[in-house]
Design a protein around this motif. Sequence first.
Motif, mmCIF file in Angstrom:
data_model
loop_
_atom_site.group_PDB
_atom_site.id
_atom_site.type_symbol
_atom_site.label_atom_id
_atom_site.label_comp_id
_atom_site.label_asym_id
_atom_site.label_seq_id
_atom_site.Cartn_x
_atom_site.Cartn_y
_atom_site.Cartn_z
ATOM 1 N N LEU A 146 22.965 46.614 50.798
ATOM 2 C CA LEU A 146 23.347 45.710 49.075
ATOM 3 C C LEU A 146 23.351 44.189 49.680
ATOM 4 C CD1 LEU A 146 24.032 49.049 46.925
ATOM 5 C CD2 LEU A 146 22.021 47.437 47.372
ATOM 6 N N PRO A 147 22.633 43.113 49.172
ATOM 7 C CA PRO A 147 23.824 41.885 48.937
ATOM 8 C C PRO A 147 24.862 41.848 48.301
ATOM 9 C CG PRO A 147 22.219 41.832 47.237
ATOM 10 C CD PRO A 147 21.982 43.156 47.951
ATOM 11 N N GLU A 148 25.594 40.810 49.012
ATOM 12 C CA GLU A 148 27.005 40.666 48.231
ATOM 13 C C GLU A 148 27.270 39.959 46.773
ATOM 14 O OE1 GLU A 148 29.531 37.635 49.497
ATOM 15 O OE2 GLU A 148 29.161 38.255 52.074
ATOM 16 N N ARG A 149 26.027 40.023 46.709
ATOM 17 C CA ARG A 149 25.733 39.385 44.848
ATOM 18 C C ARG A 149 25.861 40.584 44.271
ATOM 19 N NH1 ARG A 149 20.766 39.389 44.379
ATOM 20 N NH2 ARG A 149 19.507 38.715 46.096
ATOM 21 N N ALA A 150 25.565 41.799 44.577
ATOM 22 C CA ALA A 150 25.121 43.493 43.910
ATOM 23 C C ALA A 150 26.492 42.814 43.272
ATOM 24 C CB ALA A 150 24.874 44.438 44.630
ATOM 25 N N ALA A 151 27.745 43.029 43.860
ATOM 26 C CA ALA A 151 28.898 43.363 42.609
ATOM 27 C C ALA A 151 29.149 41.673 42.661
ATOM 28 C CB ALA A 151 30.321 43.542 44.410
ATOM 29 N N VAL A 152 29.942 41.732 41.279
ATOM 30 C CA VAL A 152 30.051 40.671 40.510
ATOM 31 C C VAL A 152 31.382 40.558 40.169
ATOM 32 C CG1 VAL A 152 29.891 39.756 37.800
ATOM 33 C CG2 VAL A 152 28.258 40.798 38.922
ATOM 34 N N ARG A 153 32.159 39.522 40.591
ATOM 35 C CA ARG A 153 33.329 39.516 40.446
ATOM 36 C C ARG A 153 34.472 39.047 39.206
ATOM 37 N NH1 ARG A 153 36.890 39.909 45.345
ATOM 38 N NH2 ARG A 153 38.887 38.945 45.249
ATOM 39 N N HIS A 154 35.288 39.209 39.131
ATOM 40 C CA HIS A 154 35.967 39.231 38.140
ATOM 41 C C HIS A 154 37.627 38.719 38.627
ATOM 42 C CE1 HIS A 154 38.653 39.244 34.255
ATOM 43 N NE2 HIS A 154 37.426 38.144 34.177
ATOM 44 N N GLY A 155 38.323 37.842 37.987
ATOM 45 C CA GLY A 155 40.001 38.103 38.099
ATOM 46 C C GLY A 155 39.910 37.884 39.369
ATOM 47 N N GLY A 156 41.565 38.045 40.133
ATOM 48 C CA GLY A 156 41.901 37.878 40.787
ATOM 49 C C GLY A 156 41.914 36.490 40.819
ATOM 50 N N SER A 157 43.170 36.285 39.461
ATOM 51 C CA SER A 157 43.967 34.620 39.896
ATOM 52 C C SER A 157 44.657 34.638 40.985
ATOM 53 C CB SER A 157 44.330 34.950 38.789
ATOM 54 O OG SER A 157 46.132 35.161 38.105
ATOM 55 N N HIS A 158 45.991 33.595 40.755
ATOM 56 C CA HIS A 158 46.739 33.886 42.219
ATOM 57 C C HIS A 158 48.304 34.066 41.536
ATOM 58 C CE1 HIS A 158 44.597 32.097 45.947
ATOM 59 N NE2 HIS A 158 43.917 31.514 45.218
ATOM 60 N N THR A 159 47.992 33.589 40.328
ATOM 61 C CA THR A 159 49.350 33.735 39.232
ATOM 62 C C THR A 159 49.650 35.297 39.781
ATOM 63 O OG1 THR A 159 48.813 33.464 37.755
ATOM 64 C CG2 THR A 159 49.482 32.001 38.763
ATOM 65 N N PHE A 160 50.738 35.665 39.305
ATOM 66 C CA PHE A 160 50.860 37.354 38.953
ATOM 67 C C PHE A 160 50.164 38.184 37.795
ATOM 68 C CE2 PHE A 160 53.395 40.398 36.622
ATOM 69 C CZ PHE A 160 53.145 41.699 37.416
ATOM 70 N N GLN A 161 49.939 38.551 37.532
ATOM 71 C CA GLN A 161 49.729 39.232 36.057
ATOM 72 C C GLN A 161 49.394 40.905 35.913
ATOM 73 O OE1 GLN A 161 45.732 37.929 36.024
ATOM 74 N NE2 GLN A 161 45.424 38.103 33.689
ATOM 75 N N ASP A 162 49.807 41.083 34.848
ATOM 76 C CA ASP A 162 49.707 42.165 34.344
ATOM 77 C C ASP A 162 48.531 43.096 34.373
ATOM 78 O OD1 ASP A 162 51.553 44.634 32.665
ATOM 79 O OD2 ASP A 162 49.339 43.910 31.951
ATOM 80 N N GLY A 163 48.974 44.387 34.872
ATOM 81 C CA GLY A 163 47.044 44.625 35.373
ATOM 82 C C GLY A 163 46.645 44.834 34.251
ATOM 83 N N PHE A 164 47.016 45.830 32.933
ATOM 84 C CA PHE A 164 46.512 45.953 32.044
ATOM 85 C C PHE A 164 45.837 44.605 31.236
ATOM 86 C CE2 PHE A 164 50.465 49.808 31.901
ATOM 87 C CZ PHE A 164 49.389 50.434 31.900
ATOM 88 N N GLU A 165 46.926 43.764 31.431
ATOM 89 C CA GLU A 165 45.818 42.677 30.473
ATOM 90 C C GLU A 165 44.475 42.614 31.506
ATOM 91 O OE1 GLU A 165 48.040 38.369 30.080
ATOM 92 O OE2 GLU A 165 49.376 39.753 29.238
ATOM 93 N N SER A 166 45.121 42.188 32.753
ATOM 94 C CA SER A 166 43.679 42.232 33.695
ATOM 95 C C SER A 166 42.261 42.947 33.556
ATOM 96 C CB SER A 166 44.328 42.334 34.944
ATOM 97 O OG SER A 166 44.979 41.409 35.301
ATOM 98 N N GLY A 167 42.812 44.342 33.046
ATOM 99 C CA GLY A 167 41.333 45.323 32.475
ATOM 100 C C GLY A 167 41.192 44.775 31.294
ATOM 101 N N VAL A 168 41.981 44.171 30.471
ATOM 102 C CA VAL A 168 41.116 43.961 29.319
ATOM 103 C C VAL A 168 39.877 42.584 29.329
ATOM 104 C CG1 VAL A 168 41.755 43.259 26.754
ATOM 105 C CG2 VAL A 168 43.604 44.874 27.860
ATOM 106 N N GLU A 169 41.211 41.874 29.898
ATOM 107 C CA GLU A 169 40.185 40.936 29.924
ATOM 108 C C GLU A 169 38.994 40.545 31.047
ATOM 109 O OE1 GLU A 169 42.051 37.231 32.290
ATOM 110 O OE2 GLU A 169 44.047 37.542 30.716
#
Lengths: 352, 352
Positions: free
Chosen positions: B210-233
């Motif tokens: 499968l090509p790499e673009r088969a996976a849409v990537r979201h999040g991964g900011s450099h600053t620390f983020q609460d896990g739940f919050e990331s999930g909601v976003e």
Amino acid sequence: MRDVARLAGVATSTVSRALAQPGRVNEATRRRILAAAEQLGYVPNAAARNLRVGTSNIIMAVLPETTITYGTSQIVAEVLQTVAATLSDNGFNLLIAGRSRSRAGEQHIPDLAVSGIVRGAILIGSAELPPGGRRSPAGGGLPVVSVLEDRSAAGIPSVIADDRRAMRGAVLRLIGLGHRSFFYIAGPAGSYHEAERSGGLADALAASGLPERAAVRHGGSHTFQDGFESGVEAARAWLALESRPTAAIACWDDAAIAFLSTVRQQGAAVPGDLSVLGFDGVPVGAFCEPPLTTLRQPTAELGAKAAETLLALLDGGAPAPPLRTTLPNQLLPRASIAAAPKRRGRRTSRPP
Amino acid sequence: MRDVARLAGVATSTVSRALAQPGRVNEATRRRILAAAEQLGYVPNAAARNLRVGTSNIIMAVLPETTITYGTSQIVAEVLQTVAATLSDNGFNLLIAGRSRSRAGEQHIPDLAVSGIVRGAILIGSAELPPGGRRSPAGGGLPVVSVLEDRSAAGIPSVIADDRRAMRGAVLRLIGLGHRSFFYIAGPAGSYHEAERSGGLADALAASGLPERAAVRHGGSHTFQDGFESGVEAARAWLALESRPTAAIACWDDAAIAFLSTVRQQGAAVPGDLSVLGFDGVPVGAFCEPPLTTLRQPTAELGAKAAETLLALLDGGAPAPPLRTTLPNQLLPRASIAAAPKRRGRRTSRPP
DNA sequence: CTGTTAGCGCATTCAA
DNA sequence: TTGAATGCGCTAACAG
């Protein structure tokens, strides 16, 4: 240190002063000493210093025998977290006392192993202070603070939340919503929080003129039990009941979450058939189905306050801290609670 | 100790021996000494002992700067738990190293404050070993073990799970279920686990052609983020997508749980429309709606093994521990994952 | 089997 | 402002 002194061409006592009391030494020599220390990679030996000054900057945390992460969920971990952070900000380190399970009878490891290197102790939750002679922590003047559990009666300054009052308020709220029958999922028998929280329930019933038997009690075994497991068992018990209470109240969130999940899986509607109230305020509660109403334990505030209280105790100059500091629980009202369903017999019609 | 010796009518050295090496002293005198010690409430001074023998039984745990309880859920807390327990069972105590945030630039508090009283260190997760001169922990021969994160390249024995391989396996499973498009909820950018887990996803795609673009990537900011919050976003982002991937993969359970809850609330069916995979194996996952499929991090085993590894390092006699110990993640297959839905155009008929 | 002696590394008197 | 001397409480040589 002797090497540093030699390299800098001074006496060891001057090195000691240069490092500890920068003001009391000539600027030029101080710089020479610092350079020498740097060059030699000198690191002061804390053990020797502690021995000499007869004190240390290490605080001992005594944890409950049940684990950090289960039981009352992450509560202990969260408190530990802020305790460590607060102490660290004040230049103290935290030592986790070993649970003396292995050689329980013989000698109290935490007591002996760390004597002389520990400056004070924080009891978290149901932690047991090791007994011992007059020089044990309890008897021998080691400053001690309790957090989460009230030990003020034993003369130990305690930083707590008023679980009883919080539970009372929440149950009164349920009563206001029309609930008259309750299902209480008890925590470990004899535990402090179990007593406080079930006490709060009883208070609310009494204040509303409801009989004690308005609350069916479940669980509360003496042996330690995983919170989720208790919740599942409680759900089975509730489902098996002939006349089912319209509100379930759990002594802690883990049980509430598992209970909620299990009864819904068996077809009960929450909050349609049944309202569910948890206790502790774990973050994941907001993402339950439906989101869990709960009473937040102010863990960060408790931990910080406990650390500050101990610090005040250590600081001879500071005024004595209060024997009991009570922080408010916070009701997190969410969808798991609603008005009591109408009694079946009277139920007239459903919306189309 | 002198008092005890006097009371028992012996020399202090005899008292010392009686307490430390019961075999090397006459039984009668030993009993007399013990009685005297008891009577006087004598407690040995560990600081003095440590100074004298030049070592101690204190192990330092260095925690990641993010808190114990968020980020990767309770993972750090759970590891800490078993580390402490294992060390305790072996007569060691655990010192929580303060995060040197406050005086970061100046001097490294954990380094200096505990020098000479710490026997070894355990780095948990992304903890940073304080830099420093040749006598700092890293350079100066203080035995160090890393857990959760692989530092074997730096010569530090590491006890880890093979996240990359585990993720690869789980994604291959999803592909086997017919999924061809993925939504990846990334962890903090640059973090070890983020790299490993997203690497595992990439591995699986590559292995399946499968090509790499088969996976849409979201999040991964450099600053620390609460896990739940990331999930909601992430859920909002997924919902806004024109062509929605049929499988969401979260770098950690907190995000998966919040994601799951949010998309369902907006009408998406799990696993009907969308499969969800978490990572870490937090206990509460079993009580999600639907229960969350996840890859369990073997926290207890990791903690115990890390402690044992350090103990082996301290024991001169023991053979050198391996530079890397890898423990298996465990797939907890639950209802949040199912076969990929048929493509809309082709969907023929629904069951009545 | 037990007592005497010395010293771990440092902070702190007291003099200079 | 600095140096010399002392001892924190304990353990480990070495004698006895």
